[in-house]
Design a protein around this motif. Structure first.
Motif, mmCIF file in Angstrom:
data_model
loop_
_atom_site.group_PDB
_atom_site.id
_atom_site.type_symbol
_atom_site.label_atom_id
_atom_site.label_comp_id
_atom_site.label_asym_id
_atom_site.label_seq_id
_atom_site.Cartn_x
_atom_site.Cartn_y
_atom_site.Cartn_z
ATOM 1 N N ALA A 103 0.198 -5.174 -11.155
ATOM 2 C CA ALA A 103 -0.890 -6.155 -11.221
ATOM 3 C C ALA A 103 -1.607 -6.083 -12.555
ATOM 4 O O ALA A 103 -1.954 -7.116 -13.146
ATOM 5 C CB ALA A 103 -1.859 -5.916 -10.068
ATOM 6 N N LEU A 104 -1.851 -4.862 -13.059
ATOM 7 C CA LEU A 104 -2.540 -4.694 -14.340
ATOM 8 C C LEU A 104 -1.694 -5.253 -15.485
ATOM 9 O O LEU A 104 -2.203 -5.995 -16.343
ATOM 10 C CB LEU A 104 -2.841 -3.214 -14.578
ATOM 11 C CG LEU A 104 -3.511 -2.866 -15.913
ATOM 12 C CD1 LEU A 104 -4.871 -3.554 -16.007
ATOM 13 C CD2 LEU A 104 -3.661 -1.363 -16.067
ATOM 14 N N THR A 124 0.817 -1.218 0.000
ATOM 15 C CA THR A 124 0.000 0.000 0.000
ATOM 16 C C THR A 124 0.851 1.268 0.000
ATOM 17 O O THR A 124 0.338 2.345 -0.338
ATOM 18 C CB THR A 124 -0.923 0.011 1.236
ATOM 19 O OG1 THR A 124 -0.139 -0.096 2.431
ATOM 20 C CG2 THR A 124 -1.911 -1.150 1.174
ATOM 21 N N THR A 156 2.335 -9.368 -6.250
ATOM 22 C CA THR A 156 1.380 -8.333 -6.642
ATOM 23 C C THR A 156 1.295 -8.153 -8.149
ATOM 24 O O THR A 156 0.358 -7.522 -8.642
ATOM 25 C CB THR A 156 1.756 -6.981 -6.019
ATOM 26 O OG1 THR A 156 3.061 -6.591 -6.481
ATOM 27 C CG2 THR A 156 1.779 -7.087 -4.501
ATOM 28 N N ALA A 183 2.202 -0.768 -7.559
ATOM 29 C CA ALA A 183 1.736 -2.136 -7.370
ATOM 30 C C ALA A 183 0.515 -2.426 -8.251
ATOM 31 O O ALA A 183 0.399 -3.512 -8.835
ATOM 32 C CB ALA A 183 1.405 -2.383 -5.897
ATOM 33 N N ALA A 184 -0.385 -1.440 -8.353
ATOM 34 C CA ALA A 184 -1.560 -1.612 -9.213
ATOM 35 C C ALA A 184 -1.142 -1.730 -10.677
ATOM 36 O O ALA A 184 -1.690 -2.556 -11.428
ATOM 37 C CB ALA A 184 -2.526 -0.446 -9.034
ATOM 38 N N SER A 206 -1.511 -9.060 -15.185
ATOM 39 C CA SER A 206 -2.772 -9.706 -15.597
ATOM 40 C C SER A 206 -2.949 -9.637 -17.103
ATOM 41 O O SER A 206 -3.334 -10.632 -17.745
ATOM 42 C CB SER A 206 -3.946 -9.023 -14.884
ATOM 43 O OG SER A 206 -3.818 -9.114 -13.480
ATOM 44 N N ARG A 239 0.972 2.148 -3.925
ATOM 45 C CA ARG A 239 -0.274 1.633 -4.502
ATOM 46 C C ARG A 239 -0.287 1.704 -6.026
ATOM 47 O O ARG A 239 -0.653 0.753 -6.714
ATOM 48 C CB ARG A 239 -1.465 2.428 -3.952
ATOM 49 C CG ARG A 239 -1.747 2.220 -2.477
ATOM 50 C CD ARG A 239 -3.009 2.982 -2.078
ATOM 51 N NE ARG A 239 -3.328 2.820 -0.668
ATOM 52 C CZ ARG A 239 -2.825 3.570 0.301
ATOM 53 N NH1 ARG A 239 -1.970 4.552 0.001
ATOM 54 N NH2 ARG A 239 -3.170 3.370 1.563
ATOM 55 N N ARG A 240 0.102 2.871 -6.557
ATOM 56 C CA ARG A 240 0.032 3.037 -8.014
ATOM 57 C C ARG A 240 0.956 2.057 -8.726
ATOM 58 O O ARG A 240 0.574 1.428 -9.724
ATOM 59 C CB ARG A 240 0.404 4.465 -8.381
ATOM 60 C CG ARG A 240 -0.574 5.516 -7.867
ATOM 61 C CD ARG A 240 -0.120 6.905 -8.279
ATOM 62 N NE ARG A 240 -0.998 7.941 -7.735
ATOM 63 C CZ ARG A 240 -0.784 9.242 -7.874
ATOM 64 N NH1 ARG A 240 0.284 9.656 -8.576
ATOM 65 N NH2 ARG A 240 -1.614 10.123 -7.342
#
Length: 601
Positions: free
Chosen positions: A35-36, A25, A146, A31-32, A39, A28-29
């Motif tokens: 993840a994006l 956290t 992540t 890590a996001a 994926s 966050r950006r």
């Protein structure tokens, strides 16, 4: 998202899992984004099987060259897209790992600084080093979950949905088969966590032992104990090796299962799809697509298994990190302490230090005498008092301003000799010269090419043992504390230099409270009061010569000379007093520690 190198933030120390989540956290950006990208990359791996199936059914089977060319071009484009996504995913996850590692390093460094002198009493240097070099990297690597870890879950769902459009039976096999793989690998992950924890504990202990051996190498050489400690290190190293093999065995099984189980799963699904194609339930193109989908599924399943292994190791490492970060320094609140010079008392040993006098502590076990100084300097919890107040009731900053514990192995940081001696306070050359002369360190200044401006390496590696000890003493004297507690201040010096230091130390600290631990008769002869400790408790108090007469055990401990000279010191009839050494007359050139001095340390 904060800059980990500047402001690491406030960590969540309620548990290893919460700490790892805080690392996520905190960025966050990023890590996001990981993840994006993970994926999208995983899902994009399913495009080539679909495009290949369309090329087979619409192009090869139908004999349509234009359709075949179009689907082949789309297949090439999908490959290029996957390559770009893979590069961006790897780049982003590298930043995620580096941010977590740097954030943890900064927290560990800040905590080390915050604990200050309390640190050696709470945790070994080997443990800190192992946390900084091993656990930090492991914690950072755990955050890989992540990115491709999240992507693996998404890809698993997408592949199941694609197979559902081909055959509900195949989709059911995939939906049930992957969780079954996780159940098979789960017990291995628990075993890995336990084995890693044991290995990590032994690793920290061995690093601490190695540091102790290196720190006391010359002393061990003087005592003839190098081989004994080397054998202990070899024995502990073999135990660590055995733990490493244990961890390696579990890790190899997890790796084998991570490759073998998905391949076996691929074979089962392909066999079912082939039978369905043979019976006409699915087309040849769909058979190719099913094989491609399941082959792609091998990648996310392997990532999931690897992520489980990483999380197991990461939890062990995070637990060690938060245990260190949870350490609390001494309380800084309290009173200012006595207004006038007062008696220092240590109830645990019975030592009483009168103000304005030079007191020596003598023990056959130097660690017991050093422990008294630790209590009087409030480096450990105790019932020690200063005047009418307990030390733990006095504000710690006030104690550090007024009481200085000069450890014999205190660090010398890299910098000029002037910076090393003066510390954080500016001193003029006259004050420095007085302190250097009192510590008999003039030869150190004169022996360096640029004198006080000469560079001193970290831990004083470019100085001899005796030179380092005298530089430490000069630094302590220049600080001019109200109370000076010095551990073995002359242990690495030869007799002539030691005699000079003893006399000059007494003169430099005249009228102020000074406590030294030593078994040197040259230093003890200068003391106003000698406290002789046996098993950590005061057994006798008096002057040095008085104790020589009254206590044979004390005499045997501190005597370094011949029987005749010993009789003289003991004041026996007919014996002449030994000639006193005039400290001011001694001006050594280059002083090196003798083997006997190292043994006495």
């Amino acid at each position: 998202m904060t800059d980990a190198s500047q402001d690491p933030g406030t960590p969540d120390l309620r548990g290893p899992a919460r700490y790892l989540w805080w690392l996520v956290t905190s960025q966050r950006r990023r890590a996001a984004a990981g993840a994006l990208l993970g994926s999208t990359w995983m899902v994009a791996l399913t495009l080539p099987p679909y495009l290949l199936s369309r090329a087979v059914d619409d192009g090869l089977a139908a004999g349509d060259r234009a359709a075949l060319s179009g689907w082949v071009a789309a297949l090439f484009g999908a490959g290029a897209l996957n390559a770009w996504l893979g590069i961006m995913r790897h780049r982003t996850m590298t930043r995620v790992r580096m941010d977590a590692a740097l954030r943890t390093v900064r927290l560990v460094v800040d905590q080390t600084t915050r604990l200050g002198a309390v640190l050696p009493h709470r945790v070994t240097a080997g443990e800190v080093v192992t946390i900084g070099f091993d656990d930090v990297g492991t914690v950072g690597g755990t955050l890989t979950v992540t990115g491709p870890g999240v992507g693996a879950v998404v890809a698993y769902v997408v592949v199941a949905a694609l197979l559902l459009s081909v055959s509900p039976l195949l989709a059911a096999v995939v939906l049930l088969g992957v969780p079954l793989l996780a159940v098979l690998v789960g017990p291995m992950l628990g075993r890995l966590q336990r084995a890693t924890a044991g290995y990590r504990d032994r690793q920290g202990e061995l690093a601490a032992r190695f540091g102790d051996i290196v720190g006391g190498l010359r002393v061990l050489g003087g005592l003839g104990g190098k081989e004994v400690y080397a054998e202990r290190y070899r024995r502990d190293s073999r135990r660590l090796l055995a733990e490493g093999y244990r961890v390696g065995a579990v890790t190899s099984w997890i790796g084998a299962l991570g490759v073998g189980l998905p391949a076996l799963f691929l074979a089962v699904v392909t066999w079912l799809a082939a039978r369905m194609a043979a019976t006409g339930s699915i087309t040849v193109g769909e058979l190719v697509a099913v094989y491609g989908y399941v082959a792609v599924l091998v990648v996310p399943v392997a990532f999931l298994i690897q992520s489980g292994s990483d999380i197991s190791r990461g939890l062990v490492a995070a637990r060690r990190v938060i245990r260190f970060l949870a350490l609390e320094p001494r309380s800084t609140d309290g009173a200012d302490g006595p207004d006038a010079p007062s008696v220092l008392r240590d109830p645990a040993s019975g030592v009483e230090v009168a103000p304005g006098r030079l007191t020596a502590l003598v023990s056959a076990r130097p660690a017991e005498a050093a422990a008294v100084l630790d209590r009087l300097g409030r480096f450990v919890d105790s019932a020690a008092t200063w005047g009418a107040a307990r030390l733990d009731g006095i504000a710690l900053p006030r104690i550090r301003e007024r009481i200085l514990v000069a450890d014999n192995d205190a660090d010398l940081f890299a910098g000029t000799l002037r910076e090393v001696v003066t510390g954080r306070r500016d001193r003029d050359d006259e004050e420095i010269d007085r302190a250097v002369r009192a510590a008999v360190a003039q030869d150190v200044v004169l022996g360096l090419p640029d004198g006080l401006e000469a560079a001193v390496e970290a831990r004083g590696r470019n100085l001899s043992g005796g030179q380092r000890q005298r530089v430490r003493l000069a630094r302590a004297l220049l600080a001019e504390p109200e109370v000076l507690l010095a551990t073995e201040p002359t242990s690495a010096l030869d007799a002539h230099t030691e005699a000079a230091v003893a006399g000059r130390l007494r003169a430099a600290r005249a009228g102020r409270t000074t406590v030294v631990t030593s078994t040197s008769p040259l230093l003890l002869d200068q003391a106003d009061t000698v406290c002789y400790l046996v098993d950590g408790r005061v057994a006798a108090v008096g002057g040095h010569r008085e104790l020589l007469r009254r206590r044979p055990d004390y005499r045997r401990l501190v005597a370094r000379d011949t029987d005749d000279e010993r009789d003289a010191l003991a004041g026996e009839p007919g014996a002449a007093e030994p000639e006193a050494v005039e400290p001011e007359a001694v001006e050594p050139e280059a002083v090196e520690p003798s083997a006997q001095a190292e043994v006495n340390r």
